[in-house]
Structure formats: structure tokens, C-alpha cells
Scaffold this motif. Structure first.
Motif, PDB file in Angstrom:
ATOM      1  N   ARG A  57      19.798  58.150  24.013  1.00 42.98           N
ATOM      2  CA  ARG A  57      19.452  58.370  24.847  1.00 42.98           C
ATOM      3  C   ARG A  57      19.131  60.017  25.342  1.00 42.98           C
ATOM      4  O   ARG A  57      18.059  61.400  25.453  1.00 42.98           O
ATOM      5  CB  ARG A  57      17.770  58.074  24.860  1.00 42.98           C
ATOM      6  N   GLU A  58      19.878  59.882  26.394  1.00 47.20           N
ATOM      7  CA  GLU A  58      20.468  60.678  27.021  1.00 47.20           C
ATOM      8  C   GLU A  58      21.569  62.018  26.755  1.00 47.20           C
ATOM      9  O   GLU A  58      21.154  63.244  26.361  1.00 47.20           O
ATOM     10  CB  GLU A  58      21.764  60.070  28.475  1.00 47.20           C
ATOM     11  N   GLU A  59      22.659  62.112  25.522  1.00 44.29           N
ATOM     12  CA  GLU A  59      23.049  62.047  24.325  1.00 44.29           C
ATOM     13  C   GLU A  59      22.022  62.817  23.730  1.00 44.29           C
ATOM     14  O   GLU A  59      22.473  63.929  23.793  1.00 44.29           O
ATOM     15  CB  GLU A  59      24.142  61.728  23.703  1.00 44.29           C
ATOM     16  N   GLU A  60      21.213  62.509  23.053  1.00 42.14           N
ATOM     17  CA  GLU A  60      19.592  63.386  22.051  1.00 42.14           C
ATOM     18  C   GLU A  60      19.620  64.077  22.595  1.00 42.14           C
ATOM     19  O   GLU A  60      18.931  65.027  22.451  1.00 42.14           O
ATOM     20  CB  GLU A  60      19.070  62.330  21.171  1.00 42.14           C
ATOM     21  N   MET A 120      24.786  35.768  12.681  1.00 42.34           N
ATOM     22  CA  MET A 120      25.432  36.593  13.412  1.00 42.34           C
ATOM     23  C   MET A 120      23.961  36.469  14.842  1.00 42.34           C
ATOM     24  O   MET A 120      23.383  37.333  13.445  1.00 42.34           O
ATOM     25  CB  MET A 120      25.893  38.233  13.398  1.00 42.34           C
ATOM     26  N   ALA A 121      23.542  36.791  15.377  1.00 39.05           N
ATOM     27  CA  ALA A 121      22.537  36.721  16.270  1.00 39.05           C
ATOM     28  C   ALA A 121      22.655  38.265  15.975  1.00 39.05           C
ATOM     29  O   ALA A 121      23.249  39.382  16.144  1.00 39.05           O
ATOM     30  CB  ALA A 121      22.751  36.244  17.780  1.00 39.05           C
ATOM     31  N   PHE A 122      21.586  38.996  16.291  1.00 41.05           N
ATOM     32  CA  PHE A 122      20.892  40.472  16.763  1.00 41.05           C
ATOM     33  C   PHE A 122      20.534  40.656  18.381  1.00 41.05           C
ATOM     34  O   PHE A 122      20.117  39.778  19.080  1.00 41.05           O
ATOM     35  CB  PHE A 122      19.139  40.371  15.906  1.00 41.05           C
ATOM     36  N   GLU A 123      21.293  41.695  18.416  1.00 42.78           N
ATOM     37  CA  GLU A 123      21.564  42.122  20.133  1.00 42.78           C
ATOM     38  C   GLU A 123      20.771  42.844  20.957  1.00 42.78           C
ATOM     39  O   GLU A 123      21.670  44.022  19.353  1.00 42.78           O
ATOM     40  CB  GLU A 123      22.542  41.417  19.931  1.00 42.78           C
ATOM     41  N   ILE A 124      19.790  43.486  21.062  1.00 39.73           N
ATOM     42  CA  ILE A 124      19.632  44.616  21.651  1.00 39.73           C
ATOM     43  C   ILE A 124      20.315  45.366  22.715  1.00 39.73           C
ATOM     44  O   ILE A 124      20.184  44.949  23.266  1.00 39.73           O
ATOM     45  CB  ILE A 124      18.191  44.828  21.482  1.00 39.73           C
ATOM     46  N   ASP A 125      21.305  46.119  22.782  1.00 36.06           N
ATOM     47  CA  ASP A 125      21.868  47.443  23.921  1.00 36.06           C
ATOM     48  C   ASP A 125      20.806  48.244  24.331  1.00 36.06           C
ATOM     49  O   ASP A 125      21.341  49.046  23.924  1.00 36.06           O
ATOM     50  CB  ASP A 125      23.092  47.017  23.217  1.00 36.06           C
ATOM     51  N   LEU A 126      20.115  47.837  25.532  1.00 38.00           N
ATOM     52  CA  LEU A 126      19.687  49.074  26.030  1.00 38.00           C
ATOM     53  C   LEU A 126      20.360  49.703  26.877  1.00 38.00           C
ATOM     54  O   LEU A 126      19.842  51.404  26.965  1.00 38.00           O
ATOM     55  CB  LEU A 126      18.782  48.098  27.251  1.00 38.00           C
ATOM     56  N   ASP A 127      20.978  49.241  27.593  1.00 37.64           N
ATOM     57  CA  ASP A 127      22.594  50.734  28.095  1.00 37.64           C
ATOM     58  C   ASP A 127      22.728  51.392  26.500  1.00 37.64           C
ATOM     59  O   ASP A 127      23.299  52.553  27.226  1.00 37.64           O
ATOM     60  CB  ASP A 127      23.545  49.886  28.315  1.00 37.64           C
ATOM     61  N   ALA A 128      22.944  50.474  25.803  1.00 37.61           N
ATOM     62  CA  ALA A 128      22.966  51.899  24.273  1.00 37.61           C
ATOM     63  C   ALA A 128      22.063  52.828  23.937  1.00 37.61           C
ATOM     64  O   ALA A 128      22.350  53.990  23.166  1.00 37.61           O
ATOM     65  CB  ALA A 128      23.944  51.312  23.375  1.00 37.61           C
ATOM     66  N   ILE A 129      21.399  51.879  24.094  1.00 34.19           N
ATOM     67  CA  ILE A 129      19.993  53.313  23.378  1.00 34.19           C
ATOM     68  C   ILE A 129      19.857  53.943  24.621  1.00 34.19           C
ATOM     69  O   ILE A 129      19.641  55.295  24.390  1.00 34.19           O
ATOM     70  CB  ILE A 129      18.541  52.320  23.625  1.00 34.19           C
ATOM     71  N   ALA A 130      20.174  53.528  26.193  1.00 34.88           N
ATOM     72  CA  ALA A 130      20.091  54.830  27.026  1.00 34.88           C
ATOM     73  C   ALA A 130      20.279  55.545  26.580  1.00 34.88           C
ATOM     74  O   ALA A 130      20.207  56.945  27.563  1.00 34.88           O
ATOM     75  CB  ALA A 130      19.680  54.338  28.041  1.00 34.88           C
ATOM     76  N   ALA A 131      21.663  55.380  26.570  1.00 38.11           N
ATOM     77  CA  ALA A 131      23.302  56.492  26.655  1.00 38.11           C
ATOM     78  C   ALA A 131      22.733  57.643  25.466  1.00 38.11           C
ATOM     79  O   ALA A 131      23.355  58.773  25.255  1.00 38.11           O
ATOM     80  CB  ALA A 131      24.799  55.389  26.317  1.00 38.11           C
TER      81      ALA A 131
END
Length: 117
Positions: A14-17, A1-12
Motif C-alpha cells: 500500500r505504501e508503495e502504491e 497449506m494454510a492461508f496466511e494473511i501478511d498484514l506487513d506485506a499489505i501495508a508495504a
């Protein structure tokens, strides 16, 4: 399984926190200020920042806090040193490499010593 970075999820997340995708909060003189995050500047913002003279301390504060906040920040005794310090601490906090997958130099030395015994 390849490691995937989801920048959209990170931004969401961050917005939440912290309530913003491109700014971080810091407290100075009992007030909370919103500073542009130097870790995620757009290319346009990086170019704008590079256009500032190195000795343009007022421009530095204006760039990272924005005009509305900067005026009040100065009135409360703030300046470029406080903004730079907040940024340094923010960057250190977000680039901490002492997580569980990183070995510290002391643990490496301990392993070498135990192998010698």
C-alpha cells in the motif's frame, strides 16, 4: 497449506502504491488530498471519531484531512459531503466482492435453469 494473511506485506504494498499506510488520495478542484482511511483506523482513532458530535461537520473534515489540509479544502469550497463521498467510493473500491471466486446472482440463476433442462 494454510492461508496466511501478511498484514506487513499489505501495508508495504500500500505504501508503495499510494504513498501511505493509513491515508488514500482523492482529487477535488484539481488538487490531490490525503484522507485518513476509514477502513484501517486504529482503536484510538475510532474512539476519537466516536467522540465527535454527529452534526460536527467541521470536526469530521478536520479528523479525516487534518488541520493543514482542512483549511485549504474549505477555502476551495470543499466540505464534509466531498470527504464522505471520497470515503464511500474508496470503501466500495476496496470491498468489491465481484471477483472471480464470487458467483453473481444471475450466474446462479443460469445454472439452476440449465439443470432444469
Amino acid at each position: 497449506m494454510a492461508f496466511e494473511i501478511d498484514l506487513d506485506a499489505i501495508a508495504a504494498k500500500r505504501e508503495e502504491e499510494i504513498g501511505s499506510t493509513d491515508r488514500f488520495p482523492f482529487v477535488f478542484k484539481g488538487e490531490t488530498w490525503q484522507c485518513l482511511d476509514p477502513l484501517i483506523l486504529t482503536d484510538d482513532l475510532k474512539a476519537e471519531l466516536q467522540e465527535l458530535d454527529n452534526d460536527d461537520l467541521e470536526g469530521y473534515v478536520l479528523f479525516f484531512l487534518g488541520e493543514d489540509q482542512a483549511q485549504k479544502f474549505w477555502e476551495m469550497g470543499g466540505g464534509s459531503a466531498q470527504v464522505a463521498n471520497a470515503q464511500r467510493l474508496w470503501v466500495e473500491h476496496n470491498t468489491d466482492e465481484s471477483g472471480p471466486t464470487r458467483r453473481t446472482p444471475s450466474s446462479n440463476r443460469m445454472q439452476r435453469r440449465s439443470k432444469r433442462r
